[in-house]
Design a protein around this motif. Structure first.
Motif, PDB file in Angstrom:
ATOM      1  N   VAL A  37     -29.516  -0.277  19.236  1.00  0.00           N
ATOM      2  CA  VAL A  37     -30.231  -1.272  18.645  1.00  0.00           C
ATOM      3  C   VAL A  37     -31.690  -1.120  18.552  1.00  0.00           C
ATOM      4  O   VAL A  37     -32.255  -1.328  17.640  1.00  0.00           O
ATOM      5  CB  VAL A  37     -29.860  -2.804  19.345  1.00  0.00           C
ATOM      6  N   LYS A  38     -32.284  -0.617  19.442  1.00  0.00           N
ATOM      7  CA  LYS A  38     -33.730  -0.248  19.545  1.00  0.00           C
ATOM      8  C   LYS A  38     -34.179   0.624  18.485  1.00  0.00           C
ATOM      9  O   LYS A  38     -35.067   0.671  18.130  1.00  0.00           O
ATOM     10  CB  LYS A  38     -34.081   0.233  20.989  1.00  0.00           C
ATOM     11  N   MET A  39     -33.154   1.785  18.505  1.00  0.00           N
ATOM     12  CA  MET A  39     -33.373   2.843  17.455  1.00  0.00           C
ATOM     13  C   MET A  39     -33.422   2.340  15.978  1.00  0.00           C
ATOM     14  O   MET A  39     -34.272   2.407  15.109  1.00  0.00           O
ATOM     15  CB  MET A  39     -32.601   3.857  17.934  1.00  0.00           C
ATOM     16  N   ALA A  40     -32.370   1.331  15.787  1.00  0.00           N
ATOM     17  CA  ALA A  40     -32.002   1.050  14.415  1.00  0.00           C
ATOM     18  C   ALA A  40     -33.115   0.046  14.119  1.00  0.00           C
ATOM     19  O   ALA A  40     -33.451   0.077  12.798  1.00  0.00           O
ATOM     20  CB  ALA A  40     -30.640   0.345  14.398  1.00  0.00           C
ATOM     21  N   SER A  41     -33.718  -0.688  14.989  1.00  0.00           N
ATOM     22  CA  SER A  41     -34.667  -1.701  14.430  1.00  0.00           C
ATOM     23  C   SER A  41     -36.039  -1.087  14.243  1.00  0.00           C
ATOM     24  O   SER A  41     -36.966  -1.764  14.031  1.00  0.00           O
ATOM     25  CB  SER A  41     -34.748  -2.757  15.778  1.00  0.00           C
ATOM     26  N   SER A  42     -36.064   0.296  14.706  1.00  0.00           N
ATOM     27  CA  SER A  42     -37.382   0.741  14.590  1.00  0.00           C
ATOM     28  C   SER A  42     -37.333   2.089  13.593  1.00  0.00           C
ATOM     29  O   SER A  42     -38.327   2.960  13.663  1.00  0.00           O
ATOM     30  CB  SER A  42     -38.001   1.550  15.708  1.00  0.00           C
ATOM     31  N   MET A  43     -36.423   2.191  12.814  1.00  0.00           N
ATOM     32  CA  MET A  43     -36.084   3.188  11.883  1.00  0.00           C
ATOM     33  C   MET A  43     -36.935   3.346  10.591  1.00  0.00           C
ATOM     34  O   MET A  43     -36.880   4.297   9.830  1.00  0.00           O
ATOM     35  CB  MET A  43     -34.578   3.648  11.492  1.00  0.00           C
ATOM     36  N   ALA A  44     -37.772   2.070  10.343  1.00  0.00           N
ATOM     37  CA  ALA A  44     -38.497   2.143   9.030  1.00  0.00           C
ATOM     38  C   ALA A  44     -39.662   3.263   9.199  1.00  0.00           C
ATOM     39  O   ALA A  44     -40.342   3.513   9.988  1.00  0.00           O
ATOM     40  CB  ALA A  44     -39.066   0.774   8.877  1.00  0.00           C
ATOM     41  N   GLY A  45     -39.498   4.129   8.035  1.00  0.00           N
ATOM     42  CA  GLY A  45     -40.376   5.146   7.698  1.00  0.00           C
ATOM     43  C   GLY A  45     -40.070   6.410   8.613  1.00  0.00           C
ATOM     44  O   GLY A  45     -40.722   7.532   8.521  1.00  0.00           O
ATOM     45  N   THR A  46     -38.973   6.460   9.100  1.00  0.00           N
ATOM     46  CA  THR A  46     -38.489   7.653  10.184  1.00  0.00           C
ATOM     47  C   THR A  46     -37.559   8.631   9.328  1.00  0.00           C
ATOM     48  O   THR A  46     -37.055   8.339   8.291  1.00  0.00           O
ATOM     49  CB  THR A  46     -37.708   7.439  11.398  1.00  0.00           C
ATOM     50  N   ASN A  47     -37.624   9.694   9.845  1.00  0.00           N
ATOM     51  CA  ASN A  47     -36.646  10.925   9.324  1.00  0.00           C
ATOM     52  C   ASN A  47     -35.201  10.876   9.652  1.00  0.00           C
ATOM     53  O   ASN A  47     -35.235  11.043  11.053  1.00  0.00           O
ATOM     54  CB  ASN A  47     -37.345  12.259   9.191  1.00  0.00           C
ATOM     55  N   ILE A  48     -34.278  10.561   9.016  1.00  0.00           N
ATOM     56  CA  ILE A  48     -32.852  10.153   9.664  1.00  0.00           C
ATOM     57  C   ILE A  48     -32.351  11.595  10.076  1.00  0.00           C
ATOM     58  O   ILE A  48     -31.570  11.669  11.153  1.00  0.00           O
ATOM     59  CB  ILE A  48     -31.981   9.838   8.629  1.00  0.00           C
ATOM     60  N   ILE A  49     -32.672  12.816   9.632  1.00  0.00           N
ATOM     61  CA  ILE A  49     -32.388  14.039  10.104  1.00  0.00           C
ATOM     62  C   ILE A  49     -32.850  14.409  11.278  1.00  0.00           C
ATOM     63  O   ILE A  49     -32.341  14.876  12.328  1.00  0.00           O
ATOM     64  CB  ILE A  49     -32.731  15.289   8.872  1.00  0.00           C
ATOM     65  N   ALA A  50     -34.090  13.964  11.576  1.00  0.00           N
ATOM     66  CA  ALA A  50     -34.810  13.906  12.728  1.00  0.00           C
ATOM     67  C   ALA A  50     -34.296  13.376  13.996  1.00  0.00           C
ATOM     68  O   ALA A  50     -34.029  13.596  15.088  1.00  0.00           O
ATOM     69  CB  ALA A  50     -36.289  13.876  12.790  1.00  0.00           C
ATOM     70  N   ILE A  51     -33.632  12.274  13.578  1.00  0.00           N
ATOM     71  CA  ILE A  51     -33.185  11.110  14.672  1.00  0.00           C
ATOM     72  C   ILE A  51     -31.746  11.785  15.158  1.00  0.00           C
ATOM     73  O   ILE A  51     -31.410  11.931  16.192  1.00  0.00           O
ATOM     74  CB  ILE A  51     -32.823   9.732  13.663  1.00  0.00           C
ATOM     75  N   VAL A  52     -31.361  12.195  13.852  1.00  0.00           N
ATOM     76  CA  VAL A  52     -29.775  12.925  14.341  1.00  0.00           C
ATOM     77  C   VAL A  52     -30.002  14.007  15.356  1.00  0.00           C
ATOM     78  O   VAL A  52     -29.293  14.466  16.228  1.00  0.00           O
ATOM     79  CB  VAL A  52     -28.821  13.188  12.900  1.00  0.00           C
ATOM     80  N   ALA A  53     -31.056  14.865  14.773  1.00  0.00           N
ATOM     81  CA  ALA A  53     -31.426  16.189  15.693  1.00  0.00           C
ATOM     82  C   ALA A  53     -31.733  15.879  16.915  1.00  0.00           C
ATOM     83  O   ALA A  53     -31.226  16.366  18.116  1.00  0.00           O
ATOM     84  CB  ALA A  53     -32.521  16.843  15.038  1.00  0.00           C
ATOM     85  N   LEU A  54     -32.362  14.521  17.136  1.00  0.00           N
ATOM     86  CA  LEU A  54     -32.922  14.142  18.651  1.00  0.00           C
ATOM     87  C   LEU A  54     -31.527  13.852  19.572  1.00  0.00           C
ATOM     88  O   LEU A  54     -31.771  14.096  20.712  1.00  0.00           O
ATOM     89  CB  LEU A  54     -34.043  13.236  18.631  1.00  0.00           C
TER      90      LEU A  54
END
Length: 269
Positions: free
Chosen positions: A234-251
């Motif tokens: 939930v914390k991640m999803a609510s802060s994802m504006a302007g983020t790189n989805i590939i970087a999210i998955v990679a992390l």
């Protein structure tokens, strides 16, 4: 252990277990019986000193606690900065750590039977609901800090659950990081007192559970880890504006493999 416990999802208890000091840690804490209090109250300082040295394993506790304290103070500002500036990325990494911790716990089960599955399911649902409610998240009063420390310290002893992750569930994690970074002495002392009392009070219970009900205890811990995934997601999803989805998955993947590789490496040692 200090570096592990300050990162949600990494268990200091697991680090103690796989580095070979877990039984020593539990035994040293369980053996504290406060036999030095009586001579202290009677003013017999010679007997006090003798009994204190018999009761507490200072050769073990001093380097252990110094190492934990140094790790806490050195990493607090770094993690606090990451949570403020790179919120989604940081919680993505935490998510990977938590998933990996649940998997590592699963490998500790001797067999996965119906009873274990039921326990996992029950604790998953209960934790999922609790994380959604999170009733004391905004409260950072002295009593709440004390109680949070009392609960979180048990996670340090239990392999598989991070004390800082429990603080995250209770809404005290980032606040206590700020206290460490800014050296807010009153809050730090309150937290330490709660942790010490919790450690002394629950060690014997945890030791008994792991000794006589290991499978059920591990199953409950797996359920807690799975249900608690809701929070970093939930914390991640609510802060994802302007983020790189590939970087999210990679992390998330990197977080998983950090725990997986560390656990395999320490077990080989």
């Amino acid at each position: 252990m200090g570096s592990a416990d300050i990162v949600p999802g990494v268990s200091g208890g697991t680090i103690a277990l796989i580095t070979g000091i877990y039984e020593h840690l539990i035994g040293a804490i369980s053996n504290i019986k406060f036999i030095w209090l009586k001579p202290l109250l009677h003013g017999d300082f010679h007997s006090f000193k003798t009994k204190l040295l018999e009761d507490i394993d200072f050769e073990f506790f001093i380097p252990l606690l110094l190492g934990i304290a140094i790790a806490f103070l050195s990493l607090a500002k770094v993690i606090n900065f990451c949570l403020d500036v790179y919120t989604a990325y940081t919680f993505a990494f935490f998510l990977g750590l938590i998933i990996a911790s649940a998997y590592i716990l699963y490998t500790e089960l001797e067999e996965l039977n119906i009873k274990s599955l039921i326990i996992v399911a029950i604790f998953t649902v209960l934790t999922f609901i609790f994380v959604g409610l999170n009733p004391i998240a905004a409260n950072h009063s002295i009593p709440i800090i004390f109680i949070s420390a009392l609960i979180a310290i048990c996670a340090m002893i239990l392999p598989g659950i991070s004390g800082s992750f429990v603080l995250l569930l209770l809404g005290q994690y980032q606040y206590m990081l700020t206290c460490l970074a800014n050296l807010k002495i009153a809050d730090i002392i309150t937290f330490v007192l709660g942790a010490v009392i919790g450690l002394l009070g629950f060690t014997r219970v945890i030791k008994w559970l792991l000794e006589y009900y290991k499978a059920a205890t591990i199953s409950a811990l797996i359920g807690i880890m799975l249900g608690s995934i809701r929070l970093p997601y939930v914390k991640m999803a609510s802060s994802m504006a302007g983020t790189n989805i590939i970087a999210i998955v990679a992390l998330v993947i990197i977080g998983f493999f950090v725990i997986y590789v560390l656990e395999k490496k320490f077990k080989m040692v």
